[in-house]
Design a protein around this motif. Structure first.
Motif, PDB file in Angstrom:
ATOM      1  N   ASP A   1      35.628  35.258  26.203  1.00 39.94           N
ATOM      2  CA  ASP A   1      36.144  36.531  27.084  1.00 39.94           C
ATOM      3  C   ASP A   1      37.280  37.080  26.898  1.00 39.94           C
ATOM      4  OD1 ASP A   1      36.255  34.508  28.825  1.00 39.94           O
ATOM      5  OD2 ASP A   1      35.703  36.069  31.030  1.00 39.94           O
TER       6      ASP A   1
ATOM      7  N   ARG B   1      30.596  35.023  16.243  1.00 43.14           N
ATOM      8  CA  ARG B   1      29.924  33.872  16.689  1.00 43.14           C
ATOM      9  C   ARG B   1      30.829  34.119  17.968  1.00 43.14           C
ATOM     10  NH1 ARG B   1      31.803  27.997  15.487  1.00 43.14           N
ATOM     11  NH2 ARG B   1      30.077  26.789  16.793  1.00 43.14           N
TER      12      ARG B   1
ATOM     13  N   ARG C   1      31.866  36.614  19.980  1.00 41.14           N
ATOM     14  CA  ARG C   1      30.219  37.372  20.977  1.00 41.14           C
ATOM     15  C   ARG C   1      29.301  37.090  21.263  1.00 41.14           C
ATOM     16  NH1 ARG C   1      32.739  42.179  21.078  1.00 41.14           N
ATOM     17  NH2 ARG C   1      34.517  42.961  19.368  1.00 41.14           N
ATOM     18  N   GLN C   2      29.084  36.286  20.503  1.00 36.22           N
ATOM     19  CA  GLN C   2      27.898  36.003  20.789  1.00 36.22           C
ATOM     20  C   GLN C   2      27.856  34.525  21.299  1.00 36.22           C
ATOM     21  OE1 GLN C   2      25.638  34.060  17.158  1.00 36.22           O
ATOM     22  NE2 GLN C   2      23.686  33.258  19.035  1.00 36.22           N
ATOM     23  N   MET C   3      28.412  33.943  21.995  1.00 31.46           N
ATOM     24  CA  MET C   3      28.488  32.657  22.494  1.00 31.46           C
ATOM     25  C   MET C   3      29.208  33.410  23.814  1.00 31.46           C
ATOM     26  SD  MET C   3      31.384  29.916  19.844  1.00 31.46           S
ATOM     27  CE  MET C   3      31.434  29.029  21.655  1.00 31.46           C
TER      28      MET C   3
ATOM     29  N   ASP D   1      27.715  36.330  24.561  1.00 34.63           N
ATOM     30  CA  ASP D   1      26.566  36.563  25.277  1.00 34.63           C
ATOM     31  C   ASP D   1      25.838  35.358  26.302  1.00 34.63           C
ATOM     32  OD1 ASP D   1      27.309  39.112  24.807  1.00 34.63           O
ATOM     33  OD2 ASP D   1      26.319  38.940  22.630  1.00 34.63           O
ATOM     34  N   GLU D   2      26.129  34.448  25.708  1.00 39.67           N
ATOM     35  CA  GLU D   2      25.327  32.978  26.225  1.00 39.67           C
ATOM     36  C   GLU D   2      26.044  32.386  26.993  1.00 39.67           C
ATOM     37  OE1 GLU D   2      25.229  30.973  22.214  1.00 39.67           O
ATOM     38  OE2 GLU D   2      23.315  31.850  21.094  1.00 39.67           O
ATOM     39  N   GLY D   3      27.519  32.909  27.932  1.00 39.48           N
ATOM     40  CA  GLY D   3      27.501  32.614  28.746  1.00 39.48           C
ATOM     41  C   GLY D   3      28.283  31.166  28.503  1.00 39.48           C
ATOM     42  N   LYS D   4      28.373  31.345  27.445  1.00 37.70           N
ATOM     43  CA  LYS D   4      29.301  29.916  26.928  1.00 37.70           C
ATOM     44  C   LYS D   4      31.173  30.721  26.698  1.00 37.70           C
ATOM     45  CE  LYS D   4      25.745  27.077  24.464  1.00 37.70           C
ATOM     46  NZ  LYS D   4      25.959  27.233  23.004  1.00 37.70           N
TER      47      LYS D   4
ATOM     48  N   SER E   1      33.400  27.716  31.596  1.00 46.40           N
ATOM     49  CA  SER E   1      32.271  27.569  32.414  1.00 46.40           C
ATOM     50  C   SER E   1      31.295  26.393  31.366  1.00 46.40           C
ATOM     51  CB  SER E   1      30.802  28.627  30.797  1.00 46.40           C
ATOM     52  OG  SER E   1      31.150  28.551  29.638  1.00 46.40           O
TER      53      SER E   1
END
Length: 230
Positions: A192, A208, A210-212, A214-217, A222
């Motif tokens: 982030d 990829r 940004r997607q991670m 969004d998935e909280g990764k 985390s």
């Protein structure tokens, strides 16, 4: 050098005490910390509004001769200095992870900071056992402006070729003498935070990443990113 850490709550203060041990005092009373301090270094979330509000609160109780600094890695030091109310005794003091291994501190100053105060900040960095380099107050300073496009390119390379993160990181550690590979570094920084830095320096952030987010990764903090963490 006596060090005091501010925690937002009793619970976070207890966690900090357990992590730091008895050598460092941890308090939740921000005005008390400010009144006792000769130097305060802010290290909250990489958000201009959050940092500016906290810096202004610190300034209210800080002795007139004390120094105030931010650890921002991408925001405008000049704007944060103005928000603090103490631009003449202010600096951006950017350290690097892992802090115990990385020698550099990037020092960025607003125009209002005079030569004497700059020398005080250089002396502080030396007392911390670090090497300070003055850098311009531009997005990303020097290191992040060069580093994050490189790290994002490593993400794209992994997607294009199917290479595992460990393979890419091993190549850069063994072939370029980097202490961490680019994908492990993104995990350490926080994905982030990496997105925020990328946007601030106008770098192309891979979809990829940004997607991670969004998935909280988010990486190490985390428990999962490009690697899994226990």
């Amino acid at each position: 050098m006596e060090t005091v850490v501010w925690a937002r709550s009793d619970a976070s203060a207890q966690r900090a005490r357990e992590k730091l041990g008895g050598a460092t005092e941890v308090l939740t009373d921000l005005p008390e910390i400010a009144r006792r301090s000769t130097v305060v270094v802010e290290a909250v979330a990489e958000d201009a509004a959050v940092k500016g509000e906290l810096l202004a609160r610190i300034h209210q109780d800080l002795p007139s001769g004390a120094l105030l600094a931010t650890t921002t890695s991408s925001l405008s030091v000049t704007e944060l200095a103005q928000a603090s109310g103490r631009p003449e005794r202010f600096a951006g003091l950017h350290v690097f992870n892992p802090v115990e291994k990385m020698d550099l501190i990037e020092l960025a100053f607003p125009d209002a900071t005079g030569e004497e105060v700059r020398e005080e900040f250089h002396a502080l960095c030396q007392a911390l056992g670090k090497t300070a380099v003055e850098v311009p107050d531009v997005p990303g300073f020097v290191v992040n402006r060069l580093l994050f496009p490189f790290a994002f390119e490593a993400v794209r390379l992994a997607e294009e070729t199917g290479l595992e993160p460990k393979a890419i990181d091993s190549c850069m550690k063994l072939g370029a003498a980097h202490p961490l590979g680019p994908l492990a570094l993104l995990d350490l920084v926080g994905l982030d935070v990496a997105v925020a830095i990328g946007e601030s320096i106008d770098a192309e952030v891979p979809a990829r990443v940004r997607q991670m987010v969004d998935e909280g990764k988010l990486g190490r903090k985390s428990g999962a990113g490009f690697y899994e963490y226990p």
